[in-house]
Design a protein around this motif. Structure first.
Motif, PDB file in Angstrom:
ATOM      1  N   LEU A  77       0.791  -1.280   0.051  1.00  0.00           N
ATOM      2  CA  LEU A  77      -0.075   0.136  -0.099  1.00  0.00           C
ATOM      3  C   LEU A  77       0.989   1.334  -0.044  1.00  0.00           C
ATOM      4  CD1 LEU A  77      -2.714  -1.093   2.626  1.00  0.00           C
ATOM      5  CD2 LEU A  77      -3.264  -0.751   0.022  1.00  0.00           C
ATOM      6  N   ALA A  80      -0.502   3.704  -2.851  1.00  0.00           N
ATOM      7  CA  ALA A  80      -1.855   3.928  -2.638  1.00  0.00           C
ATOM      8  C   ALA A  80      -2.191   5.432  -2.494  1.00  0.00           C
ATOM      9  CB  ALA A  80      -2.677   2.937  -1.728  1.00  0.00           C
ATOM     10  N   LYS A  82      -5.025   6.965  -1.460  1.00  0.00           N
ATOM     11  CA  LYS A  82      -5.761   6.835  -0.420  1.00  0.00           C
ATOM     12  C   LYS A  82      -5.820   5.089   0.052  1.00  0.00           C
ATOM     13  CE  LYS A  82      -9.427   9.559   0.081  1.00  0.00           C
ATOM     14  NZ  LYS A  82     -10.714   9.995  -0.109  1.00  0.00           N
ATOM     15  N   ARG A  83      -5.986   5.159   1.349  1.00  0.00           N
ATOM     16  CA  ARG A  83      -6.069   3.849   2.080  1.00  0.00           C
ATOM     17  C   ARG A  83      -6.823   3.858   3.232  1.00  0.00           C
ATOM     18  NH1 ARG A  83      -0.178   2.196   4.221  1.00  0.00           N
ATOM     19  NH2 ARG A  83      -1.358   0.523   5.576  1.00  0.00           N
ATOM     20  N   ASN A  86      -5.509  -1.421   6.143  1.00  0.00           N
ATOM     21  CA  ASN A  86      -4.598  -2.124   5.205  1.00  0.00           C
ATOM     22  C   ASN A  86      -5.541  -2.502   3.841  1.00  0.00           C
ATOM     23  OD1 ASN A  86      -2.641  -2.620   6.818  1.00  0.00           O
ATOM     24  ND2 ASN A  86      -3.130  -4.287   7.702  1.00  0.00           N
ATOM     25  N   PHE A  87      -6.245  -1.450   3.610  1.00  0.00           N
ATOM     26  CA  PHE A  87      -6.967  -1.731   2.251  1.00  0.00           C
ATOM     27  C   PHE A  87      -6.882  -0.331   1.481  1.00  0.00           C
ATOM     28  CE2 PHE A  87      -9.218  -3.940   5.575  1.00  0.00           C
ATOM     29  CZ  PHE A  87      -9.330  -5.314   5.070  1.00  0.00           C
ATOM     30  N   PHE A  88      -6.842  -0.731   0.112  1.00  0.00           N
ATOM     31  CA  PHE A  88      -7.071   0.473  -0.885  1.00  0.00           C
ATOM     32  C   PHE A  88      -8.549   1.165  -0.584  1.00  0.00           C
ATOM     33  CE2 PHE A  88      -3.740  -2.073  -3.088  1.00  0.00           C
ATOM     34  CZ  PHE A  88      -2.794  -1.062  -3.374  1.00  0.00           C
ATOM     35  N   VAL A  89      -8.545   2.597  -0.906  1.00  0.00           N
ATOM     36  CA  VAL A  89      -9.869   3.176  -0.922  1.00  0.00           C
ATOM     37  C   VAL A  89      -9.942   3.623  -2.441  1.00  0.00           C
ATOM     38  CG1 VAL A  89     -11.090   5.232  -0.047  1.00  0.00           C
ATOM     39  CG2 VAL A  89      -9.573   4.106   1.509  1.00  0.00           C
TER      40      VAL A  89
END
Length: 95
Positions: A77, A80, A82-83, A86-89
């Motif tokens: 990430l 990335a 935006k996050r 531990n996830f992509f936005v």
């Protein structure tokens, strides 16, 4: 197999391709010639011929199929925009 101007007109409309009326008949002849050539290929005896992936024989590069933990989330990430945790936005695309 003969393709006529009406078939070319229908295919062009389905493909959203604007073709002038005067070009439909030459396109029909050209497409008919292509289909005839393809039909000639079906006459070639290919029994015993191994399928090819390339014109040059190159062995496939193989690797072990290993299950991993997916790597380090911080590394994955790091680029990335935006996050959240531990996830992509990503922008919402479905209403």
């Amino acid at each position: 197999m003969a393709i006529d101007a009406a078939t070319v007109r229908k295919v062009a409309r389905l493909a959203r391709i604007a073709e002038p009326e005067e070009k439909l008949e030459p396109l029909a002849k050209e497409l008919s010639a292509i289909i005839d050539w393809i039909e000639q290929l079906s006459e070639v005896d290919t029994d015993g011929v191994e399928p090819m992936t390339s014109a040059v024989h190159v062995p496939m590069a193989m690797r072990d199929d290993v299950v991993t933990e997916g790597g380090d989330p911080e590394v994955v990430l790091s680029n990335a925009p935006k996050r959240a945790g531990n996830f992509f936005v990503v922008p919402k695309v479905v209403e």
